[in-house]
Write an enzyme that holds these catalytic residues in place. Structure first.
Site, PDB file in Angstrom:
ATOM      1  N   ASN A  46      50.779  42.201  45.050  1.00 33.74           N
ATOM      2  CA  ASN A  46      49.961  41.073  45.495  1.00 33.74           C
ATOM      3  C   ASN A  46      50.547  40.486  46.787  1.00 33.74           C
ATOM      4  OD1 ASN A  46      49.023  38.232  45.724  1.00 33.74           O
ATOM      5  ND2 ASN A  46      48.023  38.655  43.789  1.00 33.74           N
ATOM      6  N   HIS A  57      45.207  41.602  45.803  1.00 35.30           N
ATOM      7  CA  HIS A  57      45.905  41.667  44.526  1.00 35.30           C
ATOM      8  C   HIS A  57      46.734  42.951  44.518  1.00 35.30           C
ATOM      9  CE1 HIS A  57      43.177  38.793  41.960  1.00 35.30           C
ATOM     10  NE2 HIS A  57      43.609  38.234  43.063  1.00 35.30           N
ATOM     11  N   GLU A  59      46.710  45.573  42.624  1.00 31.84           N
ATOM     12  CA  GLU A  59      45.927  46.801  42.470  1.00 31.84           C
ATOM     13  C   GLU A  59      45.190  47.141  43.771  1.00 31.84           C
ATOM     14  OE1 GLU A  59      45.921  44.071  40.638  1.00 31.84           O
ATOM     15  OE2 GLU A  59      45.436  44.453  38.532  1.00 31.84           O
ATOM     16  N   SER A  84      47.228  42.475  33.501  1.00 34.05           N
ATOM     17  CA  SER A  84      45.862  42.908  33.208  1.00 34.05           C
ATOM     18  C   SER A  84      44.938  42.584  34.385  1.00 34.05           C
ATOM     19  CB  SER A  84      45.372  42.197  31.939  1.00 34.05           C
ATOM     20  OG  SER A  84      44.133  42.731  31.535  1.00 34.05           O
ATOM     21  N   ASP A 153      43.350  29.455  43.682  1.00 37.27           N
ATOM     22  CA  ASP A 153      42.031  30.002  44.027  1.00 37.27           C
ATOM     23  C   ASP A 153      41.090  30.248  42.861  1.00 37.27           C
ATOM     24  OD1 ASP A 153      43.493  32.132  43.113  1.00 37.27           O
ATOM     25  OD2 ASP A 153      43.012  33.466  44.778  1.00 37.27           O
TER      26      ASP A 153
END
Lengths: 156, 156
Positions: A46, A57, A59, A84, A153
């Site tokens: 991230n 992020h 991922e 997750s 956010d």
């Protein structure tokens, strides 16, 4: 031959190293790797804080760093993430038809944001939760230090 | 006072200008703007080709260019996109609880990828499809010129 669980632990360790690097940079400590045919093709963490970028992020950073890939490659990949995935990262996995996602922990994700079942498993993705205390501990350490960043956010 | 449909057409014209800029750069011509309180806070276009970056769809580029925003800002935003969003971009909108999405056209999106109903409307998002021939024509022009780019990563 090494069994799948042992491989999953190895690749999650690589994702956690990314998360730790993010923490060391003052960022949100979530890391990710994308594995195809036993090799890491993209890794990231991230970088919202480091780059002022709300879409990076862990991922997404791994997808970005993997660069352009063909559909056939994505479709035999496994995505590893220390936390997750949210609907952005899960939606990206669905776009590219990633068949398998391995998750470090899912306790830090608010129930309203958790999308393992309704978004991923519902669309046929294999979701494995390793439930690793070290992934959870790193997130909790960050949130206690910087609650305003964590809540900025999406307003957990 | 200008009515909402007239405003939607104005902001879609700004998104289409982004798409045209993408086309002129040799990229996939999909553009997007994010509007809050009547002002564009982020604009962008697909830059997969230009930056070799698979996560920079038009909508994602607009989120990136809007920079870090507070939850309260996202929750009164409208996202405009010349093409119906994929699950990555729709998932990002859900993450940030964007309440309203205005779409230029949705004919170019394969039925298996279209997520207006199952992902957006199902989660309470207002989805408006303007069905603009100019958005569709620009996409078709690109796909005829570069089918291999269009089919590269999700194998339409």
């Amino acid at each position: 031959m090494v069994d799948q669980h042992t491989l999953d632990l190895q690749f999650m360790a690589a994702a956690l190293a990314e998360a730790q690097q993010g923490f060391d940079e003052g960022g949100i400590p979530i890391g990710s790797v994308i594995v195809v045919d036993g090799q890491i093709i993209g890794r990231g963490h991230n970088r919202r804080v480091q780059q002022g970028n709300p879409i990076l992020h862990g991922e997404m950073d791994a997808f970005q760093n993997a660069g352009r890939q063909r559909a056939a490659v994505y479709r035999r990949a496994t995505l590893y993430s220390t936390l997750s995935p949210c609907s952005m990262c899960a939606g990206t996995s669905l776009l590219y038809q990633i068949p398998r996602i391995v998750i470090g922990e899912n306790h830090t994700v608010a129930e309203t944001t958790l999308c393992e079942d309704w978004l991923l498993r519902a669309r046929g993705v294999e979701v494995v939760v390793l439930d690793q205390p070290e992934c959870y501990a790193l997130m909790q350490k960050f949130i206690q230090l910087h609650p305003e960043v964590w809540n900025e956010d999406i307003g957990y």
